[in-house]
Design a protein around this motif. Structure first.
Motif, PDB file in Angstrom:
ATOM      1  N   VAL A 237     -21.339  -3.367   5.441  1.00 46.45           N
ATOM      2  CA  VAL A 237     -20.140  -4.552   6.058  1.00 46.45           C
ATOM      3  C   VAL A 237     -18.759  -3.672   6.127  1.00 46.45           C
ATOM      4  CG1 VAL A 237     -18.907  -6.160   6.059  1.00 46.45           C
ATOM      5  CG2 VAL A 237     -20.741  -6.775   6.130  1.00 46.45           C
ATOM      6  N   ASP A 241     -16.842  -1.996   9.732  1.00 44.30           N
ATOM      7  CA  ASP A 241     -15.953  -2.838  10.176  1.00 44.30           C
ATOM      8  C   ASP A 241     -14.441  -2.245   9.993  1.00 44.30           C
ATOM      9  OD1 ASP A 241     -17.839  -4.309  10.669  1.00 44.30           O
ATOM     10  OD2 ASP A 241     -16.767  -6.800   9.429  1.00 44.30           O
ATOM     11  N   TYR A 243     -13.010  -1.009   7.115  1.00 50.62           N
ATOM     12  CA  TYR A 243     -12.724  -1.031   5.582  1.00 50.62           C
ATOM     13  C   TYR A 243     -13.021   0.438   4.685  1.00 50.62           C
ATOM     14  CZ  TYR A 243     -12.429  -5.648   7.055  1.00 50.62           C
ATOM     15  OH  TYR A 243     -11.919  -7.450   7.096  1.00 50.62           O
ATOM     16  N   GLU A 283     -20.032 -11.357   4.442  1.00 51.58           N
ATOM     17  CA  GLU A 283     -19.211 -10.838   5.374  1.00 51.58           C
ATOM     18  C   GLU A 283     -18.383 -10.828   4.593  1.00 51.58           C
ATOM     19  OE1 GLU A 283     -19.698  -9.142   8.037  1.00 51.58           O
ATOM     20  OE2 GLU A 283     -22.096 -10.033   8.435  1.00 51.58           O
ATOM     21  N   ALA A 284     -17.734 -13.071   3.990  1.00 53.82           N
ATOM     22  CA  ALA A 284     -16.221 -12.868   3.996  1.00 53.82           C
ATOM     23  C   ALA A 284     -16.208 -12.455   2.774  1.00 53.82           C
ATOM     24  CB  ALA A 284     -16.865 -14.458   3.988  1.00 53.82           C
ATOM     25  N   LYS A 287     -15.262  -8.601   3.375  1.00 52.34           N
ATOM     26  CA  LYS A 287     -13.566  -8.626   4.594  1.00 52.34           C
ATOM     27  C   LYS A 287     -12.715  -8.647   3.129  1.00 52.34           C
ATOM     28  CE  LYS A 287     -11.719 -10.872   7.677  1.00 52.34           C
ATOM     29  NZ  LYS A 287     -10.490 -11.690   7.225  1.00 52.34           N
ATOM     30  N   GLU A 291     -10.298  -6.009   2.921  1.00 53.97           N
ATOM     31  CA  GLU A 291      -8.766  -6.051   2.766  1.00 53.97           C
ATOM     32  C   GLU A 291      -7.754  -5.680   2.380  1.00 53.97           C
ATOM     33  OE1 GLU A 291      -8.787  -9.585   4.790  1.00 53.97           O
ATOM     34  OE2 GLU A 291      -9.834  -8.650   7.256  1.00 53.97           O
TER      35      GLU A 291
END
Length: 696
Positions: A237, A241, A243, A283-284, A287, A291
């Motif tokens: 991920v 995405d 990151y 996924e969370a 993230k 972030e």
């Protein structure tokens, strides 16, 4: 009559097998006993906080059941029948039996055996000096840290990381593979500070909803032995995405493009099918990590308890290298500070006397060794005599059926130097009474932080207790072991070790109380390069060339890039559950088994089972149940618990064997298979069946 006892506050360091090595303020009463023990506020990692076990240390050091005089066995092995003897009688007999074994079977028939009942260098490691001088069988320690240590260092190049106090200035603290509320409470001190002062979040990654996870904002519950799959799903991920910090990776890592290509198929769906964590949670988590620049990864010893643990630690430790978290204060990763100490233990351990041709026996395979397994014995003769200090293998070692058989041998002479009549001491021929840490001098380091310290003797021991060093000095004379270390006092050994290590002398360290050795920010965060020759963090692990340790197991089959390595003991039709024996809050391995406060907290041995699993087996809360596999069976009490994945069982702590229904403890189920790449013991990696215990 109404005078109050004179109380003096003295300083020490907790010696127990815990990374916190807490700085202590100890109430010393009239110079003879202790009162309350508190965490010292003068040391910035301990920060005034200490676990409840040590806060109640008076109930351990002044326990009425402490051993206080030497004893000889008078009944059958394990009967608990002993008679008091003098120290000279005890030492003479040990010396005689060691010398007889050496004459008849060779020096390697004697195996001094120890571990981390104390982490003090003088009292823990001095037994190696006797081993080396006499050419007895050497001791290879595998029962705890090897797996996780090599898994961390294979990426960074050494065992050291960001200052653990930086958790206090993080925005996200990921506590992974450790339950610090139970095992190293100071981690929570600094994580809680960040939450209070910065609004930081705490994430916990573990195999059950333990006391640490109950305090976390983000909770990830894995199936045991699947951390690598979860880590790969997260990194998929991060790359997908945007990151991943490509500029950081280009400068500081070895093969980011190859890693990204490798992870293309390691999707969250793939990871979820292995680790049991829902895709949305993977996924969370990714993230949140992606972030949050100031994400601090605090890894623990859970990684060292599975057959694939080194690969799992490496996979998890790749995440902050992908995000570039190492660049920021409050970011990066930490497992242990082993590389900071640079202690030269050459005098303590007698390095000048080491003969590498003598065999080094694997402590985890003590059951196989004592029952004559040719491979475990390196194709040489049997072990005929032992001196055991600082450990309780009759309860803590894997393959307990074999361990019990081995210690029951009538032709095996065993001397145990202990503080209490442990289950190992009960199997001994000679039992010697040992001091506790406030009753002798020693040198300490903090694996979970950056301080070193001298722990000075605060009070006299009870009865005839002697320190490990005193026993070795006296025994050396009886077996003809000559080395300058035997002629020195503990304080002289500490002073010489500090000087050899470039740490000054004992007086200077005592004046510092707890000396902070944390390197500067750039060094701690590897901003001038990692500790490999190429200065890179290695996504591609070279398992055939680890930075330390003896090569063992199927290291040639380990995945070089982060992955799930499917060598764990998988559940099957006959063994549909996977069992982990996680640490409790009240006990520390078998230390504190005897203290009333810890006994009251822990109660009887029990196993957590998911209610749906229990229902399918007609098991109710409080039922006596039996767990078994090909190694043996143990019985304990069922506790219904929703905080585990289905098919997973959790039995917290190591209770005495005698406290289990039927007298067989939890490690009867644990294997001693060699773990790649440098050995270990898979305490959290057992397939078992479970059923209601039969009622006689």
């Amino acid at each position: 009559m109404n005078q109050h006892a004179k109380i003096e506050i003295r300083h020490s360091t907790c010696p127990h097998d815990c990374p916190s090595a807490c700085a202590l303020d100890v109430e010393v009463l009239e110079g003879r006993s202790i009162g309350r023990v508190r965490g010292s506020k003068q040391q910035t990692y301990t920060a005034g906080v200490v676990c409840a076990k040590v806060a109640r240390y008076a109930e351990r050091i002044h326990h009425p059941e402490r051993l206080t005089h030497p004893m000889r066995r008078t009944g059958p092995k394990g009967s608990g029948q002993f008679a008091r003897i003098s120290w000279d009688e005890a030492l003479d007999e040990i010396g005689h039996r060691f010398n007889a074994a050496e004459r008849e079977f060779g020096a390697e028939s004697v195996w001094p055996y120890y571990y981390a009942g104390t982490m003090g260098l003088v009292m823990r490691d001095g037994l190696n000096r006797l081993t080396h001088v006499k050419k007895y069988s050497r001791f290879y320690s595998t029962i705890c840290a090897n797996v996780a240590r090599v898994g961390f260092a294979i990426g960074t190049g050494k065992i050291a990381g960001a200052d653990p106090r930086e958790m206090g200035v993080s925005d996200l603290i990921v506590i992974w593979g450790t339950n610090p509320v139970n095992t190293q409470v100071n981690v929570m001190t600094h994580a809680s500070r960040a939450r209070k002062e910065r609004g930081a979040r705490i994430a916990a990654v573990d195999i059950y909803d333990n006391d640490t996870m109950k305090q976390a904002d983000i909770k990830i519950i894995l199936r045991p032995g699947t951390d690598g799959a979860f880590a790969c799903g997260v990194m998929h991920v991060l790359f997908r995405d945007g990151y991943a910090d490509r500029a950081y990776m280009d400068k500081y890592t070895d093969c980011p493009a190859e890693l990204e290509a490798h992870l293309k198929t390691r999707t969250p769906e793939w990871a979820s099918s292995i680790c049991g964590v829902p895709v949305a949670e993977i996924e969370a988590f990714a993230k949140a990590v992606g972030e949050t620049k100031r994400t601090f990864f605090r890894y623990g010893y859970g990684f060292t308890r599975t057959r694939n643990g080194a690969a799992q630690m490496h996979a998890a430790n790749c995440i902050p290298a992908v995000t570039g978290a190492w660049q920021y204060e409050g970011g990066g990763a930490f497992f242990n500070n082993y590389a900071l100490w640079h202690f030269d233990e050459s005098i303590i351990e007698g390095h000048d006397a080491i003969d590498r041709s003598t065999r080094a026996l694997d402590q985890s395979q003590i059951g196989r060794i004592l029952t004559g397994d040719a491979e475990a014995l390196h194709g040489k003769g049997p072990v005929k005599a032992m001196l055991i200090q600082n450990t309780n293998p009759m309860t803590v070692a894997p393959e307990q059926v074999l361990v019990r058989q081995g210690f029951a041998r009538e032709d095996l002479f065993v001397a145990v130097h202990e503080q209490f009549m442990t289950e190992t001491a009960q199997m001994a021929d000679i039992v010697l009474p040992a001091t506790m840490f406030m009753e002798h001098d020693d040198l300490y380091y903090g694996g979970g932080h950056q301080h070193i310290s001298v722990g000075a003797k605060l009070i006299d021991p009870p009865g005839e207790c002697r320190s490990n060093h005193e026993v070795l000095q006296a025994l050396a004379k009886r077996v003809g072991a000559k080395h300058r270390g035997f002629e020195m006092s503990p304080r002289e050994l500490i002073d010489a070790t500090l000087k050899l290590s470039g740490h000054g002398d004992i007086a200077a360290l005592e004046a510092d109380l707890w000396r902070d050795l944390q390197p500067d920010f750039r060094t701690s965060h590897y901003l001038d390069g990692f500790a490999h020759a190429d200065k890179k963090f290695h996504f591609k692990a070279d398992w055939a060339n680890p930075p330390f340790g003896l090569m063992m197991g199927d290291f040639d089959k380990m995945p070089s890039l982060p992955d799930h390595w499917a060598v764990i003991e998988q559940a099957d039709q006959n063994h549909p559950f996977r069992l982990a024996t996680s640490p409790s809050r009240g006990f520390l391995n078998t230390t504190f088994n005897e203290t009333p406060g810890s006994q009251a907290r822990e109660g009887k041995p029990s196993v957590m089972i998911h209610p749906l699993d229990a229902s399918s087996l007609d098991i109710s809360e409080g039922d006596a149940v039996t767990l078994g596999n090909t190694r043996g069976e143990t019985s304990l009490i069922a506790t219904l618990f929703e905080g585990v994945r289905r098919g997973v069982l959790i039995a917290e702590s190591i209770h005495p064997n005698k406290d289990h229904i039927g007298g067989r403890g939890i490690n009867v189920l644990t294997g001693a298979d060699t773990i790649a790449p440098i050995g270990g013991a898979a305490f959290h990696d057992n397939k078992v069946w479970i059923r209601k215990a039969s009622v006689d």
